[in-house]
Scaffold this motif. Structure first.
Motif, PDB file in Angstrom:
ATOM      1  N   PRO A   1      -2.431 -15.381   9.948  1.00 15.30           N
ATOM      2  CA  PRO A   1      -2.305 -16.809   9.651  1.00 15.30           C
ATOM      3  C   PRO A   1      -3.369 -17.321   8.682  1.00 15.30           C
ATOM      4  CG  PRO A   1      -3.443 -16.537  11.716  1.00 15.30           C
ATOM      5  CD  PRO A   1      -3.058 -15.158  11.243  1.00 15.30           C
ATOM      6  N   CYS A   2      -4.220 -16.443   8.197  1.00 11.19           N
ATOM      7  CA  CYS A   2      -5.329 -16.839   7.336  1.00 11.19           C
ATOM      8  C   CYS A   2      -4.822 -17.503   6.063  1.00 11.19           C
ATOM      9  CB  CYS A   2      -6.174 -15.629   6.971  1.00 11.19           C
ATOM     10  SG  CYS A   2      -7.597 -16.034   5.935  1.00 11.19           S
ATOM     11  N   ILE A   3      -5.433 -18.659   5.716  1.00 10.12           N
ATOM     12  CA  ILE A   3      -5.094 -19.347   4.466  1.00 10.12           C
ATOM     13  C   ILE A   3      -6.333 -19.460   3.569  1.00 10.12           C
ATOM     14  CG2 ILE A   3      -3.147 -20.602   5.449  1.00 10.12           C
ATOM     15  CD1 ILE A   3      -5.022 -23.102   5.486  1.00 10.12           C
ATOM     16  N   LEU A   4      -7.348 -18.650   3.859  1.00 12.98           N
ATOM     17  CA  LEU A   4      -8.581 -18.583   3.085  1.00 12.98           C
ATOM     18  C   LEU A   4      -9.380 -19.887   3.105  1.00 12.98           C
ATOM     19  CD1 LEU A   4      -7.300 -16.472   0.066  1.00 12.98           C
ATOM     20  CD2 LEU A   4      -8.423 -15.665   2.149  1.00 12.98           C
ATOM     21  N   VAL A   5      -9.290 -20.605   4.209  1.00 19.85           N
ATOM     22  CA  VAL A   5     -10.133 -21.777   4.456  1.00 19.85           C
ATOM     23  C   VAL A   5     -10.940 -21.392   5.696  1.00 19.85           C
ATOM     24  CG1 VAL A   5     -10.187 -24.221   5.081  1.00 19.85           C
ATOM     25  CG2 VAL A   5      -8.428 -23.368   3.533  1.00 19.85           C
ATOM     26  N   CYS A   6     -11.999 -20.657   5.485  1.00 19.98           N
ATOM     27  CA  CYS A   6     -12.712 -20.038   6.588  1.00 19.98           C
ATOM     28  C   CYS A   6     -13.969 -20.825   6.956  1.00 19.98           C
ATOM     29  CB  CYS A   6     -13.068 -18.608   6.238  1.00 19.98           C
ATOM     30  SG  CYS A   6     -11.620 -17.639   5.763  1.00 19.98           S
ATOM     31  N   SER A   7     -13.791 -21.733   7.896  1.00 22.14           N
ATOM     32  CA  SER A   7     -14.893 -22.543   8.384  1.00 22.14           C
ATOM     33  C   SER A   7     -14.554 -22.948   9.806  1.00 22.14           C
ATOM     34  CB  SER A   7     -15.078 -23.768   7.491  1.00 22.14           C
ATOM     35  OG  SER A   7     -16.199 -24.508   7.908  1.00 22.14           O
TER      36      SER A   7
ATOM     37  N   THR B   1     -14.457 -27.610  18.510  1.00 18.12           N
ATOM     38  CA  THR B   1     -13.394 -26.855  19.177  1.00 18.12           C
ATOM     39  C   THR B   1     -13.604 -25.346  19.140  1.00 18.12           C
ATOM     40  OG1 THR B   1     -12.071 -26.692  17.168  1.00 18.12           O
ATOM     41  CG2 THR B   1     -11.683 -28.617  18.599  1.00 18.12           C
ATOM     42  N   GLY B   2     -14.347 -24.860  18.152  1.00 15.24           N
ATOM     43  CA  GLY B   2     -14.518 -23.418  17.992  1.00 15.24           C
ATOM     44  C   GLY B   2     -13.394 -22.768  17.214  1.00 15.24           C
ATOM     45  N   TYR B   3     -12.475 -23.581  16.670  1.00 14.77           N
ATOM     46  CA  TYR B   3     -11.350 -23.055  15.919  1.00 14.77           C
ATOM     47  C   TYR B   3     -11.609 -23.157  14.418  1.00 14.77           C
ATOM     48  CZ  TYR B   3      -8.825 -23.693  20.345  1.00 14.77           C
ATOM     49  OH  TYR B   3      -8.430 -23.651  21.652  1.00 14.77           O
ATOM     50  N   CYS B   4     -11.039 -22.215  13.682  1.00 19.97           N
ATOM     51  CA  CYS B   4     -11.126 -22.238  12.222  1.00 19.97           C
ATOM     52  C   CYS B   4     -10.331 -23.428  11.696  1.00 19.97           C
ATOM     53  CB  CYS B   4     -10.554 -20.937  11.666  1.00 19.97           C
ATOM     54  SG  CYS B   4     -10.423 -20.902   9.868  1.00 19.97           S
ATOM     55  N   PHE B   5     -10.894 -24.145  10.723  1.00 16.53           N
ATOM     56  CA  PHE B   5     -10.209 -25.284  10.113  1.00 16.53           C
ATOM     57  C   PHE B   5      -8.915 -24.854   9.432  1.00 16.53           C
ATOM     58  CE2 PHE B   5     -14.536 -27.040  10.176  1.00 16.53           C
ATOM     59  CZ  PHE B   5     -14.275 -28.293  10.705  1.00 16.53           C
ATOM     60  N   GLY B   6      -8.883 -23.647   8.903  1.00 16.29           N
ATOM     61  CA  GLY B   6      -7.711 -23.194   8.159  1.00 16.29           C
ATOM     62  C   GLY B   6      -6.603 -22.622   9.011  1.00 16.29           C
TER      63      GLY B   6
ATOM     64  N   GLY C   1      -6.913 -21.865  12.723  1.00 12.38           N
ATOM     65  CA  GLY C   1      -6.902 -22.216  14.140  1.00 12.38           C
ATOM     66  C   GLY C   1      -7.392 -21.120  15.076  1.00 12.38           C
ATOM     67  N   ARG C   2      -7.767 -19.965  14.520  1.00 10.75           N
ATOM     68  CA  ARG C   2      -8.260 -18.887  15.384  1.00 10.75           C
ATOM     69  C   ARG C   2      -9.742 -19.074  15.698  1.00 10.75           C
ATOM     70  NH1 ARG C   2      -6.816 -13.656  12.055  1.00 10.75           N
ATOM     71  NH2 ARG C   2      -7.496 -15.055  10.393  1.00 10.75           N
ATOM     72  N   THR C   3     -10.190 -18.412  16.766  1.00 10.58           N
ATOM     73  CA  THR C   3     -11.612 -18.400  17.106  1.00 10.58           C
ATOM     74  C   THR C   3     -12.297 -17.292  16.309  1.00 10.58           C
ATOM     75  OG1 THR C   3     -11.367 -16.798  18.899  1.00 10.58           O
ATOM     76  CG2 THR C   3     -11.113 -19.138  19.478  1.00 10.58           C
TER      77      THR C   3
ATOM     78  N   GLY D   1       1.457 -18.164  18.087  1.00 10.67           N
ATOM     79  CA  GLY D   1       2.266 -19.202  18.704  1.00 10.67           C
ATOM     80  C   GLY D   1       1.439 -20.393  19.165  1.00 10.67           C
ATOM     81  N   GLU D   2       0.159 -20.169  19.467  1.00 11.42           N
ATOM     82  CA  GLU D   2      -0.734 -21.229  19.935  1.00 11.42           C
ATOM     83  C   GLU D   2      -1.403 -21.999  18.789  1.00 11.42           C
ATOM     84  OE1 GLU D   2      -3.649 -19.304  22.389  1.00 11.42           O
ATOM     85  OE2 GLU D   2      -2.143 -18.464  23.738  1.00 11.42           O
ATOM     86  N   LEU D   3      -1.394 -21.458  17.603  1.00 10.15           N
ATOM     87  CA  LEU D   3      -2.164 -22.026  16.499  1.00 10.15           C
ATOM     88  C   LEU D   3      -1.774 -23.450  16.099  1.00 10.15           C
ATOM     89  CD1 LEU D   3      -2.669 -18.876  14.250  1.00 10.15           C
ATOM     90  CD2 LEU D   3      -4.174 -19.801  16.028  1.00 10.15           C
ATOM     91  N   PRO D   4      -0.484 -23.803  16.021  1.00  7.77           N
ATOM     92  CA  PRO D   4      -0.169 -25.186  15.645  1.00  7.77           C
ATOM     93  C   PRO D   4      -0.793 -26.219  16.593  1.00  7.77           C
ATOM     94  CG  PRO D   4       1.781 -23.812  15.424  1.00  7.77           C
ATOM     95  CD  PRO D   4       0.724 -22.980  16.113  1.00  7.77           C
ATOM     96  N   ALA D   5      -0.752 -25.955  17.889  1.00  9.33           N
ATOM     97  CA  ALA D   5      -1.343 -26.883  18.855  1.00  9.33           C
ATOM     98  C   ALA D   5      -2.862 -26.923  18.706  1.00  9.33           C
ATOM     99  CB  ALA D   5      -0.959 -26.482  20.276  1.00  9.33           C
TER     100      ALA D   5
END
Length: 77
Positions: A7-13, A18-23, A25-27, A47-51
Motif C-alpha cells: 500500500p506504500c505511496i512513498l509518503v513515509c512519515s 496514532t503510530g500510523y504512516c501518513f501515506g 496507514g501501516r505501523t 483491509g484495515e488501512l482505510p479505517a
C-alpha cells in the motif's frame, strides 16, 4: 519472482499520535516486516488501512514559494 503487493505511496512519515504512516496507514513494525509477512497477513492489514487513515491527523501542506507567488498575484489582481 513475484511482486509483493504494497500500500506504500512513498509518503513515509509516522503520525506520532496514532503510530500510523501518513501515506499508507501501516505501523513501523508492519512496514519493516512487510516483505516477510504471509500474503494472508498482508491482505488482512490492507483491509484495515482505510479505517486507520481516517484516524490519522493530516499534516497541513506547506505552501511552496511558487504557490505563494501565485496566490499573491491573484490577490493583487
Amino acid at each position: 519472482m513475484t511482486a509483493i503487493e504494497s500500500p506504500c505511496i512513498l509518503v513515509c512519515s509516522i503520525d506520532m499520535k496514532t503510530g500510523y504512516c501518513f501515506g499508507c496507514g501501516r505501523t513501523r513494525d508492519e512496514i519493516s516486516g512487510w516483505i516477510t509477512m504471509a500474503p494472508e497477513t498482508r491482505r488482512e492489514i490492507m483491509g484495515e488501512l482505510p479505517a486507520r487513515l481516517e484516524t490519522v491527523e493530516r499534516k497541513p501542506r506547506r505552501e511552496t514559494r511558487r504557490s505563494r507567488m501565485a496566490r499573491e498575484r491573484s490577490e493583487t489582481s
